[in-house]
Design a protein around this motif. Structure first.
Motif, mmCIF file in Angstrom:
data_model
loop_
_atom_site.group_PDB
_atom_site.id
_atom_site.type_symbol
_atom_site.label_atom_id
_atom_site.label_comp_id
_atom_site.label_asym_id
_atom_site.label_seq_id
_atom_site.Cartn_x
_atom_site.Cartn_y
_atom_site.Cartn_z
ATOM 1 N N HIS A 177 21.579 5.727 -75.503
ATOM 2 C CA HIS A 177 20.944 6.771 -74.686
ATOM 3 C C HIS A 177 21.089 6.431 -73.211
ATOM 4 C CE1 HIS A 177 17.919 3.586 -75.114
ATOM 5 N NE2 HIS A 177 17.498 3.966 -73.922
ATOM 6 N N GLU A 201 20.084 -3.196 -75.304
ATOM 7 C CA GLU A 201 18.968 -2.386 -75.807
ATOM 8 C C GLU A 201 19.396 -1.521 -76.995
ATOM 9 O OE1 GLU A 201 16.192 -0.674 -72.793
ATOM 10 O OE2 GLU A 201 16.306 1.145 -74.010
ATOM 11 N N ASP A 217 16.148 5.532 -66.642
ATOM 12 C CA ASP A 217 16.921 4.687 -67.543
ATOM 13 C C ASP A 217 18.405 4.891 -67.227
ATOM 14 O OD1 ASP A 217 16.031 2.856 -69.372
ATOM 15 O OD2 ASP A 217 16.228 4.152 -71.123
ATOM 16 N N HIS A 263 21.764 2.898 -68.512
ATOM 17 C CA HIS A 263 22.286 1.772 -69.275
ATOM 18 C C HIS A 263 23.788 1.587 -69.145
ATOM 19 C CE1 HIS A 263 18.555 0.736 -71.172
ATOM 20 N NE2 HIS A 263 18.375 1.959 -71.601
ATOM 21 N N PHE A 285 16.007 11.969 -73.378
ATOM 22 C CA PHE A 285 14.648 11.812 -73.901
ATOM 23 C C PHE A 285 13.930 13.152 -74.093
ATOM 24 C CE2 PHE A 285 14.962 7.603 -71.655
ATOM 25 C CZ PHE A 285 14.854 6.811 -72.779
HETATM 26 ZN ZN ZN Z 1 16.567 2.669 -72.485
#
Ligand code: ZN
Length: 173
Positions: free
Chosen positions: A69, A62, A54, A56, A15
């Motif tokens: 990401h 998502e 986050d 994943h 990010f």
């Molecule tokens: Zn995410």
């Protein structure tokens, strides 16, 4: 005085780094300094600092909405070097926008006796907003530091700050 905790939301390589797969861009880099100062303040006062990350699955649902990401085990999912968690900090992985959904954040906060949360990180209109929402639904007091939150979408950033203040009763300062 109520006990507070600082939630540092998604300050992760994917990010925040310019080449991150879901980079917030300049706005994301500009909040690093203010967040670092806030982390120092909390640590200095012996108040808890909690990193919300986050985290994943490789084929997370998502990714039908956003580029891939923060896949667990990758560098993109790590906290940026400038804000590395210390040994005394908590690190809580999440798979959804809200830091409360499917995590043990609420349990950790109760164990610590925390009643008030200070939120910083990205994105203002996604993980910060939905974490603030879930926190308010659980009756935590919430403050969002305007200089410590950012989004890739300036208009959505502004909307989220107004929504949190006017509808969720969040203190924006
Ligand atoms: Zn995410």
């Amino acid at each position: 005085m109520t006990k507070r905790a600082l939630l540092v939301i998604d300050m992760l390589n994917d990010f925040i780094e310019p080449e991150g797969s879901l980079s917030v861009g300049r706005a994301g880099e500009e909040i690093i300094g203010p967040i670092a100062r806030e982390i120092r303040r909390f640590r200095g006062a012996g108040e808890p600092v909690i990193f919300i990350c986050d985290h994943h699955l490789a084929a997370d649902p998502e990714f039908s909405m956003f580029p891939v990401h923060c896949v667990k085990g990758t560098r993109g999912a790590e906290v940026i070097d400038a804000l590395k968690p210390g040994e005394e900090d908590l690190v809580i992985p999440k798979r959804r926008y809200s830091a409360f959904f499917g995590t043990d954040l609420d349990l950790c906060l109760r164990e610590l006796g925390v009643e008030e949360l200070v939120l910083v990180g990205v994105c203002t209109n996604i993980c910060v907003l939905y974490t603030a929402c879930d926190a308010r639904m659980r009756n935590y007091r919430v403050t969002v530091l305007e200089a410590g939150v950012a989004s890739f979408d300036e208009e959505a950033h502004r909307f989220a700050l107004t929504q949190m203040k006017n509808v969720l009763g969040v203190k924006v300062e």
